[in-house]
Motif scaffolding. Structure first.
Motif, PDB file in Angstrom:
ATOM      1  N   HIS A 451     -11.393   5.142  -1.987  1.00  0.00           N
ATOM      2  CA  HIS A 451     -10.991   4.394  -3.193  1.00  0.00           C
ATOM      3  C   HIS A 451      -9.469   4.409  -3.398  1.00  0.00           C
ATOM      4  CE1 HIS A 451     -15.217   4.228  -4.555  1.00  0.00           C
ATOM      5  NE2 HIS A 451     -15.307   5.461  -4.085  1.00  0.00           N
ATOM      6  N   TYR A 452      -8.734   4.516  -2.309  1.00  0.00           N
ATOM      7  CA  TYR A 452      -7.276   4.663  -2.425  1.00  0.00           C
ATOM      8  C   TYR A 452      -6.621   3.495  -3.159  1.00  0.00           C
ATOM      9  CZ  TYR A 452      -7.616   1.661   1.692  1.00  0.00           C
ATOM     10  OH  TYR A 452      -7.925   0.642   2.546  1.00  0.00           O
ATOM     11  N   ALA A 453      -7.221   2.304  -3.116  1.00  0.00           N
ATOM     12  CA  ALA A 453      -6.621   1.132  -3.764  1.00  0.00           C
ATOM     13  C   ALA A 453      -6.854   1.116  -5.265  1.00  0.00           C
ATOM     14  CB  ALA A 453      -7.183  -0.150  -3.144  1.00  0.00           C
ATOM     15  N   ASP A 454      -7.764   1.945  -5.755  1.00  0.00           N
ATOM     16  CA  ASP A 454      -8.070   1.965  -7.185  1.00  0.00           C
ATOM     17  C   ASP A 454      -7.092   2.861  -7.934  1.00  0.00           C
ATOM     18  OD1 ASP A 454     -10.223   0.460  -6.427  1.00  0.00           O
ATOM     19  OD2 ASP A 454     -11.646   2.130  -6.495  1.00  0.00           O
ATOM     20  N   ARG A 492      -2.420   6.230   1.032  1.00  0.00           N
ATOM     21  CA  ARG A 492      -2.109   4.812   0.791  1.00  0.00           C
ATOM     22  C   ARG A 492      -1.074   4.291   1.791  1.00  0.00           C
ATOM     23  NH1 ARG A 492      -1.694   4.956  -5.868  1.00  0.00           N
ATOM     24  NH2 ARG A 492      -3.895   4.413  -6.268  1.00  0.00           N
ATOM     25  N   ILE A 493      -0.063   5.074   2.048  1.00  0.00           N
ATOM     26  CA  ILE A 493       0.994   4.638   2.962  1.00  0.00           C
ATOM     27  C   ILE A 493       0.454   4.550   4.390  1.00  0.00           C
ATOM     28  CG2 ILE A 493       3.232   5.229   3.949  1.00  0.00           C
ATOM     29  CD1 ILE A 493       3.292   4.158   1.046  1.00  0.00           C
ATOM     30  N   GLU A 494      -0.414   5.488   4.773  1.00  0.00           N
ATOM     31  CA  GLU A 494      -1.013   5.441   6.113  1.00  0.00           C
ATOM     32  C   GLU A 494      -1.848   4.173   6.272  1.00  0.00           C
ATOM     33  OE1 GLU A 494      -2.363   6.180   9.912  1.00  0.00           O
ATOM     34  OE2 GLU A 494      -0.698   7.135   8.828  1.00  0.00           O
ATOM     35  N   LYS A 495      -2.615   3.838   5.237  1.00  0.00           N
ATOM     36  CA  LYS A 495      -3.422   2.621   5.304  1.00  0.00           C
ATOM     37  C   LYS A 495      -2.523   1.392   5.322  1.00  0.00           C
ATOM     38  CE  LYS A 495      -7.184   0.293   5.498  1.00  0.00           C
ATOM     39  NZ  LYS A 495      -8.023   0.332   6.711  1.00  0.00           N
ATOM     40  N   ALA A 496      -1.440   1.423   4.542  1.00  0.00           N
ATOM     41  CA  ALA A 496      -0.502   0.297   4.522  1.00  0.00           C
ATOM     42  C   ALA A 496       0.122   0.092   5.905  1.00  0.00           C
ATOM     43  CB  ALA A 496       0.589   0.553   3.481  1.00  0.00           C
ATOM     44  N   VAL A 507       4.117  -8.313   3.082  1.00  0.00           N
ATOM     45  CA  VAL A 507       4.355  -6.977   2.536  1.00  0.00           C
ATOM     46  C   VAL A 507       3.767  -6.840   1.139  1.00  0.00           C
ATOM     47  CG1 VAL A 507       6.118  -5.343   1.763  1.00  0.00           C
ATOM     48  CG2 VAL A 507       6.397  -6.532   3.951  1.00  0.00           C
ATOM     49  N   TYR A 508       3.967  -7.852   0.283  1.00  0.00           N
ATOM     50  CA  TYR A 508       3.468  -7.728  -1.084  1.00  0.00           C
ATOM     51  C   TYR A 508       1.937  -7.709  -1.113  1.00  0.00           C
ATOM     52  CZ  TYR A 508       1.921 -12.595  -1.713  1.00  0.00           C
ATOM     53  OH  TYR A 508       1.250 -13.776  -1.639  1.00  0.00           O
ATOM     54  N   GLU A 509       1.309  -8.406  -0.155  1.00  0.00           N
ATOM     55  CA  GLU A 509      -0.156  -8.402  -0.085  1.00  0.00           C
ATOM     56  C   GLU A 509      -0.668  -7.028   0.334  1.00  0.00           C
ATOM     57  OE1 GLU A 509      -1.315 -12.950   1.129  1.00  0.00           O
ATOM     58  OE2 GLU A 509      -0.470 -11.661   2.698  1.00  0.00           O
ATOM     59  N   VAL A 510       0.029  -6.406   1.280  1.00  0.00           N
ATOM     60  CA  VAL A 510      -0.352  -5.067   1.715  1.00  0.00           C
ATOM     61  C   VAL A 510      -0.174  -4.074   0.567  1.00  0.00           C
ATOM     62  CG1 VAL A 510       0.257  -3.142   3.235  1.00  0.00           C
ATOM     63  CG2 VAL A 510       0.124  -5.476   4.146  1.00  0.00           C
ATOM     64  N   ALA A 511       0.932  -4.201  -0.160  1.00  0.00           N
ATOM     65  CA  ALA A 511       1.193  -3.304  -1.294  1.00  0.00           C
ATOM     66  C   ALA A 511       0.052  -3.364  -2.304  1.00  0.00           C
ATOM     67  CB  ALA A 511       2.511  -3.672  -1.964  1.00  0.00           C
ATOM     68  N   GLU A 512      -0.371  -4.573  -2.636  1.00  0.00           N
ATOM     69  CA  GLU A 512      -1.468  -4.730  -3.596  1.00  0.00           C
ATOM     70  C   GLU A 512      -2.770  -4.194  -3.028  1.00  0.00           C
ATOM     71  OE1 GLU A 512      -1.655  -8.808  -4.708  1.00  0.00           O
ATOM     72  OE2 GLU A 512       0.128  -8.713  -5.989  1.00  0.00           O
ATOM     73  N   ARG A 513      -2.989  -4.391  -1.734  1.00  0.00           N
ATOM     74  CA  ARG A 513      -4.232  -3.948  -1.107  1.00  0.00           C
ATOM     75  C   ARG A 513      -4.384  -2.422  -1.172  1.00  0.00           C
ATOM     76  NH1 ARG A 513      -7.538  -6.016   2.979  1.00  0.00           N
ATOM     77  NH2 ARG A 513      -6.990  -8.064   2.118  1.00  0.00           N
ATOM     78  N   GLY A 515      -2.957  -0.487  -3.556  1.00  0.00           N
ATOM     79  CA  GLY A 515      -2.865   0.047  -4.914  1.00  0.00           C
ATOM     80  C   GLY A 515      -1.513   0.000  -5.582  1.00  0.00           C
ATOM     81  N   TYR A 516      -0.539  -0.766  -5.024  1.00  0.00           N
ATOM     82  CA  TYR A 516       0.793  -0.847  -5.632  1.00  0.00           C
ATOM     83  C   TYR A 516       1.108  -2.281  -6.048  1.00  0.00           C
ATOM     84  CZ  TYR A 516       1.515   3.808  -3.673  1.00  0.00           C
ATOM     85  OH  TYR A 516       1.397   5.142  -3.371  1.00  0.00           O
ATOM     86  N   LYS A 517       1.351  -2.499  -7.340  1.00  0.00           N
ATOM     87  CA  LYS A 517       1.715  -3.825  -7.826  1.00  0.00           C
ATOM     88  C   LYS A 517       3.229  -4.030  -7.806  1.00  0.00           C
ATOM     89  CE  LYS A 517      -2.380  -4.159 -10.758  1.00  0.00           C
ATOM     90  NZ  LYS A 517      -2.924  -4.290 -12.136  1.00  0.00           N
ATOM     91  N   ASN A 518       3.957  -2.918  -7.837  1.00  0.00           N
ATOM     92  CA  ASN A 518       5.426  -2.970  -7.807  1.00  0.00           C
ATOM     93  C   ASN A 518       5.886  -2.856  -6.349  1.00  0.00           C
ATOM     94  OD1 ASN A 518       8.212  -2.267  -7.864  1.00  0.00           O
ATOM     95  ND2 ASN A 518       7.990  -1.597  -9.988  1.00  0.00           N
ATOM     96  N   VAL A 519       6.297  -3.986  -5.763  1.00  0.00           N
ATOM     97  CA  VAL A 519       6.640  -4.006  -4.338  1.00  0.00           C
ATOM     98  C   VAL A 519       7.876  -3.158  -4.021  1.00  0.00           C
ATOM     99  CG1 VAL A 519       7.232  -5.475  -2.377  1.00  0.00           C
ATOM    100  CG2 VAL A 519       5.534  -6.242  -4.038  1.00  0.00           C
ATOM    101  N   PRO A 520       8.962  -3.229  -4.810  1.00  0.00           N
ATOM    102  CA  PRO A 520      10.115  -2.363  -4.514  1.00  0.00           C
ATOM    103  C   PRO A 520       9.751  -0.876  -4.510  1.00  0.00           C
ATOM    104  CG  PRO A 520      10.747  -4.101  -6.034  1.00  0.00           C
ATOM    105  CD  PRO A 520       9.264  -4.175  -5.911  1.00  0.00           C
ATOM    106  N   TYR A 521       8.914  -0.477  -5.460  1.00  0.00           N
ATOM    107  CA  TYR A 521       8.486   0.929  -5.509  1.00  0.00           C
ATOM    108  C   TYR A 521       7.674   1.280  -4.266  1.00  0.00           C
ATOM    109  CZ  TYR A 521       6.108   5.159  -7.157  1.00  0.00           C
ATOM    110  OH  TYR A 521       5.609   6.435  -7.277  1.00  0.00           O
TER     111      TYR A 521
END
Length: 539
Positions: A451-454, A492-496, A507-513, A515-521
């Motif tokens: 559930h890493y994306a939640d 999360r980073i390993e999955k990304a 990149v932004y799609e992977v970030a959301e996938r 669990g991160y909505k803030n792409v710069p973060y």
């Protein structure tokens, strides 16, 4: 707030009861009234009160008939009979229908309040019991996937209770096993320099990554394949080819899968694995035999699937090959690893004694075989204790262990050496955690991986494992070497990283996938953990 309905054919009684009941004091509300049993039945079915106060002698339908019908309908609320007649037979019938109280009219206000207080207390106790049962049910449902995985692991290792085999009983998700054939692919992670240098947190992540890679490749060729870890560096793939499949084609397909597993794990993780393929079994109760054969093929390294690859297939000739020990080391290793992880010294000692007793019955046990077993078992100790936050080298330095192993030439010497080491390990002050804590952390890491994306917090998982947040934070850090938030971020980073390497998403799609909505973060975290920006990885 408790809901009360009143059934009586005298309007004066209805009004008097409504005035006499201290509604606010007992935290109750009036939900309706009726003048006969038939209307009362409809009222109760519609309003569903917690408490019913009713007379017996009423027109159309009397109170006892109404109560009997309500119980047949499944109504479980509390019923108080308030009657102008003291009749033993009526009282007996009332008890048969589980009536809470039978009181004669007229009734004083204090008596009425006392009866209602008693009934409401019963309702509160039943509600508390129901909540506990619901919590238990939710907990069982939450753990069900993990229970199923443990069942598969036991089926593969040969540690299932004998009743499963004698009755050929299969849990619902695995009923299809009785209609297919079965074969085990054993996977052994080689303890080379790179693997030995992994930190505890890295080791957990690599286990997760290996699981993903193996499962993904296996499902491409065999959709029903099941992956499970046995202990330390060993895991298995349980394959269920359709009965009647061409044996030659199936063996080639299994060999090709083994080669792909070796290639992909080396390419993506820079780790080395050896693969063994057991023989095909028609009955699911023979699965442990295929497991033993898979790892025996690895140990003997005799029948390579293709040259230059450490993928080996079992053959019947291996069973009698040069004094090979015809036993179940995979089962022994699995049970011993579990006992050591839980610090169950007596069980570990018993397992060693039983295994060595079997070993002594075999003829032609060479010293190098004894030393090989010692090395295998010490490796199992090291890795399974590493998983619970214990560094074995701190207790028994590797140099010392290597010297001691050279002097082991007989099964009896191996047994004595193992018993001594088990006692030292289990009595060590460095032992961290117990089996309950290990189970909680295992659940948490598995939950994070799935559930890493939640959105999740440590408090959320503390509620799921019934351990306080602060205590759980300490347990998790002790057993993984990282805080909960750091571990979650690393997963999360390993999955990304895996998703970016596939080059199918921006990149932004992977970030959301993940669990991160803030792409710069996300980019900042990615660089912190991998040493490069996400965009650099996909160039």
């Amino acid at each position: 707030m408790w809901r009360i309905a009143i059934i009586d054919d005298e309007r004066q009684v209805l009004q008097g009861m409504k005035r006499a009941i201290p509604w606010e004091e007992i935290d109750a509300e009036w939900v309706g009234e009726a003048l006969n049993g038939e209307d009362g039945l409809e009222l109760i079915r519609t309003a569903g009160p917690d408490i019913v106060i009713t007379d017996i002698y009423m027109p159309v339908m009397n109170g006892l008939d109404m109560i009997e019908q309500l119980r047949k309908d499944g109504y479980n609320g509390k019923i108080i009979i308030l009657s102008g007649y003291s009749d033993f037979e009526h009282a007996r019938q009332a008890l048969r229908h589980n009536v809470s109280d039978y009181v004669s009219k007229p009734i004083s206000v204090p008596t009425l309040k006392s009866i209602l207080d008693k009934v409401i207390q019963e309702l509160m106790e039943e509600e508390e019991k129901r909540i506990k049962q619901d919590e238990l049910q939710q907990k069982l449902m939450m753990y069900e996937p993990f229970i199923e995985k443990e069942w598969v692991k036991s089926a593969v290792a040969g540690t299932l209770d004998s009743s499963y085999k004698s009755g050929n009983r299969l849990p619902q998700p695995y009923r299809f096993w009785s209609e297919t054939e079965h074969v085990v692919i054993g996977i052994d992670l080689i303890r080379d320099v790179r693997a030995s240098e992994l930190s505890l947190s890295d080791w957990n992540l690599f286990r997760f990554a290996i699981s993903n890679i193996v499962s993904e490749l296996a499902h491409e060729a065999f959709p029903g394949a099941e992956y499970t870890e046995l202990h330390s560096t060993r895991a298995v793939l349980l394959i269920h080819p359709e009965a009647g499949s061409s044996k030659q084609l199936l063996e080639k397909k299994l060999g090709d899968l083994g080669i792909r597993l070796i290639d992909c794990i080396k390419r993506y993780l820079k780790l080395v694995i050896h693969v063994g393929i057991g023989s095909i079994k028609e009955q699911w109760t023979e699965i442990p035999d295929s497991t033993e054969e898979a790892f025996r093929a690895i140990d003997l390294r005799d029948r390579r699937v293709v040259p230059a690859y450490d993928a080996y297939a079992y053959s019947e000739a291996m069973r009698q090959d040069q004094g090979t020990i015809v036993m179940r080391p995979a089962k022994f290793y699995f049970e011993l690893a579990g006992a050591m992880k839980a610090s169950q010294e007596a069980l570990a000692q018993q397992l060693v004694t039983e295994y060595i007793d079997q070993l002594k019955k075999q003829s032609g046990i060479a010293p190098d075989y004894v030393q090989m077993l010692a090395g295998e078992l010490w490796g199992i100790f090291a890795y399974c204790l590493y998983e619970v936050g214990m560094v074995l080298d701190d207790i028994c330095p590797n140099d010392q262990i290597a010297k001691e192993m050279v002097g082991l030439t007989k099964p009896e010497e191996l047994a004595e050496w193992l018993r001594a080491k088990i006692s030292v390990i289990c009595s060590s002050r460095q032992w961290k955690g117990n089996s309950k804590h290990r189970q909680a952390v295992d659940f948490m890491t598995q939950y994070i991986h799935e559930h890493y994306a939640d959105e999740m917090t440590l408090a959320d998982l503390a509620d799921k494992v019934y351990i306080s947040r602060n205590h759980l934070s300490i347990i998790f850090k002790n057993m993984t070497g990282e805080t909960f938030n750091t571990y979650l971020t690393r997963v999360r980073i390993e999955k990304a990283r895996e998703l970016l390497l596939e080059r199918n998403m921006l990149v932004y799609e992977v970030a959301e996938r993940v669990g991160y909505k803030n792409v710069p973060y996300f980019s900042t975290l990615f660089k912190k953990f991998t040493g490069m920006n996400p965009t650099e990885l996909i160039k």
